[in-house]
Design a protein around this motif. Structure first.
Motif, PDB file in Angstrom:
ATOM      1  N   ALA A 140       0.567  -1.140  -0.177  1.00  0.00           N
ATOM      2  CA  ALA A 140       0.234   0.008  -0.042  1.00  0.00           C
ATOM      3  C   ALA A 140       0.840   1.423   0.406  1.00  0.00           C
ATOM      4  CB  ALA A 140      -0.896  -0.242   1.398  1.00  0.00           C
ATOM      5  N   ARG A 143       2.534   1.681  -3.661  1.00  0.00           N
ATOM      6  CA  ARG A 143       1.566   1.566  -4.585  1.00  0.00           C
ATOM      7  C   ARG A 143       1.410   2.147  -5.979  1.00  0.00           C
ATOM      8  NH1 ARG A 143      -3.004   0.235  -2.258  1.00  0.00           N
ATOM      9  NH2 ARG A 143      -3.576   2.600  -2.562  1.00  0.00           N
ATOM     10  N   ARG A 144       2.187   3.890  -5.317  1.00  0.00           N
ATOM     11  CA  ARG A 144       1.319   4.604  -5.998  1.00  0.00           C
ATOM     12  C   ARG A 144       2.597   4.808  -7.339  1.00  0.00           C
ATOM     13  NH1 ARG A 144      -1.049   9.117  -2.910  1.00  0.00           N
ATOM     14  NH2 ARG A 144      -0.023   9.232  -1.335  1.00  0.00           N
ATOM     15  N   ALA A 145       3.443   4.742  -6.564  1.00  0.00           N
ATOM     16  CA  ALA A 145       4.904   4.770  -6.856  1.00  0.00           C
ATOM     17  C   ALA A 145       5.509   3.608  -8.200  1.00  0.00           C
ATOM     18  CB  ALA A 145       6.190   4.764  -6.061  1.00  0.00           C
ATOM     19  N   LEU A 147       2.614   1.249  -9.640  1.00  0.00           N
ATOM     20  CA  LEU A 147       1.614   2.108 -10.534  1.00  0.00           C
ATOM     21  C   LEU A 147       1.516   2.837 -11.474  1.00  0.00           C
ATOM     22  CD1 LEU A 147      -1.374  -0.140  -9.427  1.00  0.00           C
ATOM     23  CD2 LEU A 147       0.462  -1.072 -10.367  1.00  0.00           C
ATOM     24  N   PHE A 148       2.400   3.966 -11.131  1.00  0.00           N
ATOM     25  CA  PHE A 148       1.654   5.347 -11.105  1.00  0.00           C
ATOM     26  C   PHE A 148       3.509   6.579 -12.095  1.00  0.00           C
ATOM     27  CE2 PHE A 148      -2.550   4.260  -9.506  1.00  0.00           C
ATOM     28  CZ  PHE A 148      -2.577   3.214 -10.931  1.00  0.00           C
ATOM     29  N   GLU A 150       4.927   7.944  -9.509  1.00  0.00           N
ATOM     30  CA  GLU A 150       4.689   8.915  -8.496  1.00  0.00           C
ATOM     31  C   GLU A 150       6.172   9.010  -7.251  1.00  0.00           C
ATOM     32  OE1 GLU A 150       2.612   9.690  -4.307  1.00  0.00           O
ATOM     33  OE2 GLU A 150       0.983   9.892  -6.681  1.00  0.00           O
ATOM     34  N   ILE A 152       8.382   9.189  -4.600  1.00  0.00           N
ATOM     35  CA  ILE A 152       8.674   9.750  -3.137  1.00  0.00           C
ATOM     36  C   ILE A 152       9.370  10.307  -2.253  1.00  0.00           C
ATOM     37  CG2 ILE A 152       8.603   7.819  -1.509  1.00  0.00           C
ATOM     38  CD1 ILE A 152       8.223   5.476  -2.832  1.00  0.00           C
ATOM     39  N   ARG A 156       8.048  11.859   3.047  1.00  0.00           N
ATOM     40  CA  ARG A 156       7.313  10.329   2.574  1.00  0.00           C
ATOM     41  C   ARG A 156       8.302   9.162   2.660  1.00  0.00           C
ATOM     42  NH1 ARG A 156       3.198   7.904   3.078  1.00  0.00           N
ATOM     43  NH2 ARG A 156       2.080   6.021   2.268  1.00  0.00           N
TER      44      ARG A 156
END
Length: 225
Positions: A140, A143-145, A147-148, A150, A152, A156
Protein backbone atom coordinates in the motif's frame (compact mmCIF):
# COMPACT_ATOMS: atom_id res chain seq x y z
CA UNK A 1 32.95 18.60 -0.15
CA UNK A 2 30.67 16.00 -1.64
CA UNK A 3 30.71 15.89 -5.41
CA UNK A 4 29.00 13.80 -8.03
CA UNK A 5 30.72 11.29 -10.28
CA UNK A 6 30.64 7.89 -11.83
CA UNK A 7 30.77 4.62 -9.96
CA UNK A 8 33.99 4.49 -7.95
CA UNK A 9 35.37 3.13 -4.70
CA UNK A 10 37.41 5.15 -2.21
CA UNK A 11 39.40 2.26 -0.76
CA UNK A 12 40.71 4.14 2.27
CA UNK A 13 37.22 4.70 3.65
CA UNK A 14 35.37 2.15 1.50
CA UNK A 15 32.97 4.66 -0.05
CA UNK A 16 31.08 3.76 -3.23
CA UNK A 17 29.47 6.39 -5.45
CA UNK A 18 26.56 5.21 -7.59
CA UNK A 19 25.26 7.62 -10.22
CA UNK A 20 21.74 6.63 -11.26
CA UNK A 21 21.99 8.99 -14.22
CA UNK A 22 24.63 6.79 -15.85
CA UNK A 23 23.76 3.52 -17.61
CA UNK A 24 24.16 0.36 -15.58
CA UNK A 25 27.50 -1.14 -16.61
CA UNK A 26 30.16 -3.66 -15.72
CA UNK A 27 31.91 -0.81 -13.89
CA UNK A 28 28.83 -0.40 -11.68
CA UNK A 29 29.03 -4.06 -10.71
CA UNK A 30 32.81 -3.92 -10.20
CA UNK A 31 32.52 -0.92 -7.85
CA UNK A 32 30.11 -2.73 -5.54
CA UNK A 33 32.09 -5.98 -5.72
CA UNK A 34 35.32 -4.15 -4.83
CA UNK A 35 33.68 -2.61 -1.77
CA UNK A 36 32.39 -6.03 -0.71
CA UNK A 37 35.82 -7.59 -1.19
CA UNK A 38 37.40 -4.94 1.02
CA UNK A 39 34.80 -5.34 3.76
CA UNK A 40 35.12 -9.13 3.75
CA UNK A 41 38.91 -8.88 3.87
CA UNK A 42 38.80 -6.98 7.16
CA UNK A 43 38.62 -3.44 5.82
CA UNK A 44 36.62 -0.57 7.40
CA UNK A 45 33.68 -1.74 9.51
CA UNK A 46 31.28 0.51 7.59
CA UNK A 47 30.68 0.59 3.83
CA UNK A 48 29.27 3.95 2.74
CA UNK A 49 27.39 4.58 -0.48
CA UNK A 50 26.66 7.97 -2.04
CA UNK A 51 23.72 7.61 -4.40
CA UNK A 52 22.08 10.14 -6.69
CA UNK A 53 20.69 10.63 -10.17
CA UNK A 54 17.94 9.05 -12.26
CA UNK A 55 18.22 7.34 -15.65
CA UNK A 56 17.69 9.47 -18.72
CA UNK A 57 14.84 8.54 -21.02
CA UNK A 58 14.53 6.35 -22.97
CA UNK A 59 15.76 3.68 -20.58
CA UNK A 60 17.11 1.04 -20.39
CA UNK A 61 19.18 1.30 -23.57
CA UNK A 62 21.95 -1.23 -24.25
CA UNK A 63 20.99 -3.28 -21.20
CA UNK A 64 20.77 -7.06 -21.09
CA UNK A 65 19.48 -9.54 -18.54
CA UNK A 66 22.94 -11.01 -17.88
CA UNK A 67 24.24 -7.62 -16.71
CA UNK A 68 21.12 -7.00 -14.62
CA UNK A 69 21.63 -10.40 -12.99
CA UNK A 70 25.26 -9.60 -12.15
CA UNK A 71 24.19 -6.26 -10.67
CA UNK A 72 21.45 -7.82 -8.55
CA UNK A 73 23.84 -10.47 -7.26
CA UNK A 74 26.39 -7.81 -6.32
CA UNK A 75 23.72 -5.94 -4.37
CA UNK A 76 22.63 -9.14 -2.66
CA UNK A 77 26.24 -9.65 -1.57
CA UNK A 78 26.30 -6.07 -0.26
CA UNK A 79 23.08 -6.82 1.60
CA UNK A 80 24.73 -9.74 3.41
CA UNK A 81 28.12 -8.26 4.28
CA UNK A 82 29.69 -8.76 7.72
CA UNK A 83 29.83 -4.95 7.96
CA UNK A 84 27.33 -2.15 8.40
CA UNK A 85 26.25 -0.41 5.20
CA UNK A 86 25.18 3.25 5.13
CA UNK A 87 23.80 5.16 2.15
CA UNK A 88 23.49 8.90 1.56
CA UNK A 89 20.84 9.80 -1.04
CA UNK A 90 21.23 13.17 -2.75
CA UNK A 91 18.38 14.64 -4.79
CA UNK A 92 16.46 12.37 -7.15
CA UNK A 93 17.51 8.71 -6.93
CA UNK A 94 16.43 6.11 -9.44
CA UNK A 95 17.74 3.15 -11.40
CA UNK A 96 21.06 1.85 -10.00
CA UNK A 97 21.08 4.59 -7.32
CA UNK A 98 17.73 3.46 -5.92
CA UNK A 99 18.74 -0.20 -6.19
CA UNK A 100 21.85 0.42 -4.10
CA UNK A 101 20.06 2.59 -1.54
CA UNK A 102 17.47 -0.09 -0.79
CA UNK A 103 20.17 -2.73 -0.19
CA UNK A 104 21.78 -0.84 2.72
CA UNK A 105 21.25 -0.99 6.49
CA UNK A 106 21.00 2.72 7.29
CA UNK A 107 19.90 5.48 4.92
CA UNK A 108 20.32 9.24 5.07
CA UNK A 109 18.63 11.50 2.50
CA UNK A 110 18.77 15.18 1.70
CA UNK A 111 15.52 17.02 2.31
CA UNK A 112 15.01 17.44 -1.45
CA UNK A 113 15.60 13.76 -2.21
CA UNK A 114 13.05 11.73 -4.14
CA UNK A 115 12.95 7.99 -4.80
CA UNK A 116 11.99 7.44 -8.43
CA UNK A 117 11.22 4.16 -10.18
CA UNK A 118 12.31 4.69 -13.79
CA UNK A 119 9.93 3.76 -16.58
CA UNK A 120 10.63 1.07 -19.14
CA UNK A 121 8.15 -0.18 -21.72
CA UNK A 122 5.49 2.23 -20.48
CA UNK A 123 5.60 1.05 -16.84
CA UNK A 124 7.97 0.94 -13.88
CA UNK A 125 11.20 -1.01 -14.41
CA UNK A 126 10.43 -4.44 -12.86
CA UNK A 127 13.77 -4.90 -11.12
CA UNK A 128 14.47 -5.90 -7.54
CA UNK A 129 14.00 -2.32 -6.31
CA UNK A 130 10.29 -2.98 -6.79
CA UNK A 131 10.61 -6.12 -4.65
CA UNK A 132 12.56 -4.34 -1.91
CA UNK A 133 10.15 -1.40 -1.86
CA UNK A 134 7.20 -3.74 -1.30
CA UNK A 135 9.08 -5.79 1.31
CA UNK A 136 10.31 -2.77 3.25
CA UNK A 137 7.38 -0.35 3.03
CA UNK A 138 4.42 -2.59 2.22
CA UNK A 139 2.43 -2.78 -0.99
CA UNK A 140 0.00 0.00 0.00
CA UNK A 141 2.84 2.40 0.79
CA UNK A 142 4.47 2.14 -2.62
CA UNK A 143 1.55 1.26 -4.89
CA UNK A 144 1.30 4.71 -6.51
CA UNK A 145 5.05 4.85 -7.07
CA UNK A 146 5.09 1.45 -8.77
CA UNK A 147 1.87 1.62 -10.77
CA UNK A 148 1.68 5.32 -11.63
CA UNK A 149 5.28 6.52 -11.42
CA UNK A 150 4.71 8.91 -8.51
CA UNK A 151 8.06 9.85 -6.91
CA UNK A 152 8.40 9.22 -3.17
CA UNK A 153 9.63 12.47 -1.66
CA UNK A 154 12.02 12.60 1.28
CA UNK A 155 9.42 13.11 4.00
CA UNK A 156 7.22 10.34 2.66
CA UNK A 157 10.25 8.06 2.44
CA UNK A 158 10.99 8.84 6.09
CA UNK A 159 7.40 8.03 7.06
CA UNK A 160 7.64 4.73 5.21
CA UNK A 161 11.02 4.03 6.88
CA UNK A 162 12.67 3.73 3.50
CA UNK A 163 15.16 6.27 4.84
CA UNK A 164 16.21 6.73 8.45
CA UNK A 165 17.25 10.37 8.58
CA UNK A 166 16.95 13.63 6.62
CA UNK A 167 19.77 16.15 6.44
CA UNK A 168 21.19 19.03 4.42
CA UNK A 169 24.71 18.68 5.83
CA UNK A 170 26.13 16.37 3.17
CA UNK A 171 29.72 16.38 4.35
CA UNK A 172 28.70 15.28 7.85
CA UNK A 173 26.32 12.71 6.42
CA UNK A 174 28.99 11.09 4.28
CA UNK A 175 31.70 11.08 6.95
CA UNK A 176 29.82 10.58 10.19
CA UNK A 177 26.14 9.71 9.96
CA UNK A 178 24.88 6.21 10.65
CA UNK A 179 25.68 3.44 13.08
CA UNK A 180 28.89 1.50 12.92
CA UNK A 181 29.44 -2.03 14.10
CA UNK A 182 32.36 -4.34 14.73
CA UNK A 183 30.10 -7.39 15.15
CA UNK A 184 31.22 -8.81 11.81
CA UNK A 185 29.59 -12.15 11.11
CA UNK A 186 27.16 -11.61 13.99
CA UNK A 187 25.78 -8.50 12.30
CA UNK A 188 25.35 -10.43 9.06
CA UNK A 189 23.43 -13.16 10.88
CA UNK A 190 21.06 -10.67 12.55
CA UNK A 191 20.44 -8.97 9.21
CA UNK A 192 19.70 -12.31 7.58
CA UNK A 193 17.24 -13.20 10.33
CA UNK A 194 15.43 -9.89 9.73
CA UNK A 195 15.30 -10.36 5.96
CA UNK A 196 14.02 -13.92 6.24
CA UNK A 197 11.43 -13.12 8.91
CA UNK A 198 8.90 -11.75 6.44
CA UNK A 199 8.91 -14.86 4.26
CA UNK A 200 9.43 -17.79 6.66
CA UNK A 201 6.87 -19.49 8.85
CA UNK A 202 7.49 -19.62 12.61
CA UNK A 203 8.23 -23.34 12.40
CA UNK A 204 10.87 -22.90 9.69
CA UNK A 205 12.39 -19.85 11.37
CA UNK A 206 12.64 -21.48 14.80
CA UNK A 207 15.53 -23.76 13.90
CA UNK A 208 17.55 -20.94 12.36
CA UNK A 209 17.02 -18.67 15.38
CA UNK A 210 17.89 -21.47 17.80
CA UNK A 211 21.11 -22.09 15.87
CA UNK A 212 21.96 -18.40 16.16
CA UNK A 213 21.23 -18.46 19.90
CA UNK A 214 23.41 -21.55 20.31
CA UNK A 215 26.22 -19.80 18.44
CA UNK A 216 26.09 -16.86 20.87
CA UNK A 217 25.97 -19.13 23.92
CA UNK A 218 28.95 -21.16 22.70
CA UNK A 219 30.94 -17.99 22.05
CA UNK A 220 30.08 -16.78 25.56
CA UNK A 221 31.34 -20.07 27.02
CA UNK A 222 34.60 -19.83 25.03
CA UNK A 223 35.17 -16.26 26.23
CA UNK A 224 34.50 -17.23 29.87
CA UNK A 225 36.94 -20.11 29.58
Amino acid sequence: MVTGGSEAVSTEENVVRVDGGRPLSAASVAAVVAACDRAEDGGPAVVRLIVSGVPAQPWPADLDVALVNRWERALRRLERLPAATVAVAIGDCGGPALDALLATDYRVATTDARLVLPAAGGAAWPGMALYRLAQQAGVAGVRRAVLFGEPIDARRALQLRLVDELTDDLDAAVSETGPGSDAGAELAIRRRLLLDATSMSFENALGVHLAACDRVLRRGTEVAA
